[in-house]
Scaffold this active site. Sequence first.
Site, mmCIF file in Angstrom:
data_model
loop_
_atom_site.group_PDB
_atom_site.id
_atom_site.type_symbol
_atom_site.label_atom_id
_atom_site.label_comp_id
_atom_site.label_asym_id
_atom_site.label_seq_id
_atom_site.Cartn_x
_atom_site.Cartn_y
_atom_site.Cartn_z
ATOM 1 N N CYS A 164 37.814 -48.780 14.051
ATOM 2 C CA CYS A 164 36.328 -48.800 14.171
ATOM 3 C C CYS A 164 35.815 -50.027 13.497
ATOM 4 O O CYS A 164 35.993 -50.020 12.248
ATOM 5 C CB CYS A 164 35.623 -47.336 13.681
ATOM 6 S SG CYS A 164 34.100 -47.609 13.436
ATOM 7 N N CYS A 167 32.531 -48.962 11.055
ATOM 8 C CA CYS A 167 32.624 -48.373 9.824
ATOM 9 C C CYS A 167 34.050 -47.407 9.724
ATOM 10 O O CYS A 167 35.115 -48.010 9.646
ATOM 11 C CB CYS A 167 31.322 -47.332 9.612
ATOM 12 S SG CYS A 167 31.022 -46.503 11.365
ATOM 13 N N SER A 168 34.002 -46.363 10.359
ATOM 14 C CA SER A 168 35.155 -45.326 10.061
ATOM 15 C C SER A 168 35.163 -44.315 11.294
ATOM 16 O O SER A 168 35.822 -43.170 11.079
ATOM 17 C CB SER A 168 35.424 -44.801 8.957
ATOM 18 O OG SER A 168 34.252 -43.848 8.542
ATOM 19 N N CYS A 169 34.637 -44.556 12.486
ATOM 20 C CA CYS A 169 34.464 -43.521 13.651
ATOM 21 C C CYS A 169 36.029 -43.213 13.992
ATOM 22 O O CYS A 169 36.860 -44.362 13.962
ATOM 23 C CB CYS A 169 33.610 -44.176 14.531
ATOM 24 S SG CYS A 169 32.253 -44.297 14.356
HETATM 25 FE FE FE Z 1 32.472 -46.046 12.859
#
Ligand code: FE
Length: 256
Positions: A164, A167-169
């Site tokens: 991602c 961010c951190s999906c």
């Molecule tokens: Fe994300």
Amino acid sequence: MSTHPENSLQDSVNITKDDAITRLSRRKLLLASSAAAVAPAIGGGLVKTANAQQQPQRFEYPVDREARSAARALALEALLIEKGVITGDTVDTVLSFFETQMGPFNGAKVVARAWVDPAFKQELVKDTPAAIAKLDLPKGMAGAEGEHMRAVANSPTVHNLIICTLCSCYPWPVLGLPPYWYKDPTFRARAAREPRAVLNEFGLNIAPSVEIKTWDSSAQIRWFVIPERPSGTDGISEAELAKLVTPEGMMGVARA
Ligand code: FE
């Protein structure tokens, strides 16, 4: 347990040392189950800067990073209980969910089914939520972004990697919580820019003839990888095959 602030404050006061140790170790267990135990040496490579100088781009963490994170979570929990925002039961409920309902144990079952059932694998790639809905999986598979998941299959000619960049999906229903390095800006940038080098740092050498596809997860689509079935596993049951599937394999930083 009462949610009344005064009682909650009493809860926090009553946390004994044994309670604290139990909760701390439970968090470590959770971290391990979410693949956070993997600590690759990403970032050891050199990058070309604008002035053409080779400079190392690193991201390094202290060896006790996970213990520190767990201790911070414990302190935060105590504070939230003290303020009457949550109770200890609230945290235990969330922990139980990630231990039993939502995590890489689900993804392993999905991948194992894909390994033994080519038609299921085909549908899994074509319409991931519909295929997954046919399996008997915990309720954690529904919702929590499960409706946005998409699977991509490795083959002898293509290797897939999920990231991602924003961010951190992450596909929580099949993988649980993302490991810390997945969220690191250096990993996110380098995995997009030079995935082959990054995979090499994970100990995964992809032959030059194999194409590497990097899939960028977002709020709309959360990718996971169907690794190739390991050789020499003919005749092994689906349940046994599921034990061979790792979170890292479903992220694309390991073979299976
Ligand atoms: Fe994300």
